[in-house]
Design an enzyme around this catalytic site. Structure first.
Site, PDB file in Angstrom:
ATOM      1  CG  MET A 238      51.347 -15.607   1.852  1.00  0.00           C
ATOM      2  SD  MET A 238      50.927 -16.796   3.137  1.00  0.00           S
ATOM      3  CE  MET A 238      50.520 -15.695   4.492  1.00  0.00           C
ATOM      4  CG  HIS A 239      57.351 -13.864   5.873  1.00  0.00           C
ATOM      5  ND1 HIS A 239      57.799 -12.622   5.484  1.00  0.00           N
ATOM      6  CD2 HIS A 239      56.505 -13.635   6.902  1.00  0.00           C
ATOM      7  CE1 HIS A 239      57.262 -11.687   6.250  1.00  0.00           C
ATOM      8  NE2 HIS A 239      56.466 -12.264   7.114  1.00  0.00           N
ATOM      9  CG  ASP A 240      58.005 -19.701   6.080  1.00  0.00           C
ATOM     10  OD1 ASP A 240      57.387 -20.078   7.083  1.00  0.00           O
ATOM     11  OD2 ASP A 240      59.053 -19.015   6.143  1.00  0.00           O
TER      12      ASP A 240
END
Ligand code: RIB
Ligand code: CA
Length: 313
Positions: A238-240
């Site tokens: 979950m980058h952002d």
């Protein structure tokens, strides 16, 4: 409790959606607006996704459409990860939330000009809007508290062998932002690849119930299916959301003050970020680059947000 004034510049996008839900659910943040970039999918679809998400969960928040292409290049998108719409199979309801008349750059200028306090700008997509803003309104740079950016990597790329997507799409824009002199908190793949959600945790999010859990499940599941098919991975980074999680609880992260730069001329390395953890270049440090996260606490923050939004929809 004093709220943190922020503007979120994003390209929703599955993980952008989770970042937005995390922000929508927490009254520690005073969301002055959302500006939309082209990246995961084209600007029309990213704008539609942002407009509809805000219409459902926080319709009072203003949303402004941004630049439809990078500063000098043609747009590169990632429908293989996010689906043609940008949200996989998710169909969001129409709540007739209108986009602002102002474009993202003008909206940034108006909001910063009128604000009595400095504003933190969270960036979770290509940085075209922000770079154009910095060029057009240099006098307003002093109204920016800091940038919290998802982008870059020192552990290899996800678009080329060395370039991460948000930087690669518009490396010239990233270069302008990295050289702006504004305080930068960077969430590169170094930390975001450690911020993954497992299949079991995804089912736990689904079991929370409510529309937010449906949206979160749909967005994460789409990205997970991509990771399963292409990397045989049963967990999805979950980058952002790391950007928002940092603002909500920076203690779950570790990082290092570094020089960060971006390659613009390499035949094979265009868009590579140089995160100089060992200070090999002896250049002035311009960012705090995060590289460790308390993943369990991070996932719990997402669950808490989805639970809180259950009362909204
Ligand atoms: O490399 C990951 C980044 O690219 C994330 O922001 C994702 O949404 C895509 O935009
Ligand atoms: Ca994004």
């Amino acid at each position: 409790m004093k709220k943190i004034p922020i503007i979120i510049d994003c390209d929703p996008g599955c993980d952008d959606t989770i970042a937005l839900l995390l922000a929508f659910a927490n009254d520690k943040l005073d969301i002055k607006g959302v500006t939309v970039s082209a990246g995961n999918v084209n600007i029309y679809n990213t704008s539609e996704n942002a407009r509809k998400l805000i219409g459902v969960f926080r319709r009072e928040i203003k949303v402004a459409k941004g630049c439809e292409k990078p500063m000098f290049k043609t747009i590169v998108t990632a429908p293989e990860v996010h689906g043609e719409s940008g949200l996989g199979c998710l169909i969001l309801p129409e709540k007739n939330k209108k986009l602002e008349e102002l474009n993202a750059v003008e909206f940034l200028a108006k909001t910063l000009k009128e604000s009595s306090e400095k504003i933190t700008i969270v960036i979770t997509g290509p940085m075209t809007n922000i770079a154009v803003f910095l060029i057009a309104y240099p006098e307003l740079k002093e109204k920016i508290e800091k940038f919290v950016i998802m982008g870059g990597s020192s552990i290899g790329g996800n678009v080329t062998p060395s370039a991460e997507f948000n930087i690669y799409v518009d490396a010239e824009a990233a270069d302008i932002v990295f050289k702006s002199g504004v305080r930068i908190i960077l969430c590169p793949l170094d930390v975001t690849m450690k911020a993954f959600i497992t299949e079991k945790e995804l089912e736990e999010i689904k079991a929370i119930g409510g529309y937010a859990s449906e949206v979160a499940y749909g967005a994460i599941k789409n990205a997970l299916d991509f990771y399963k098919e292409f990397y045989n991975k049963h967990e999805v980074p979950m980058h952002d959301p790391c950007t928002i999680a940092y603002l909500l609880n920076k203690n779950i992260f570790k990082g290092k003050e570094v020089f960060v730069g971006v390659e613009l001329r390499g035949e094979f390395t265009y868009g590579e970020t140089i995160i100089d953890y060992r200070n090999k270049f002896f250049k002035e440090k311009n960012a705090l680059s995060l590289n460790e996260i308390d993943r369990i606490e991070f996932v719990n923050m997402i669950k808490v947000a989805v639970t809180k939004l259950k009362t909204v929809v």
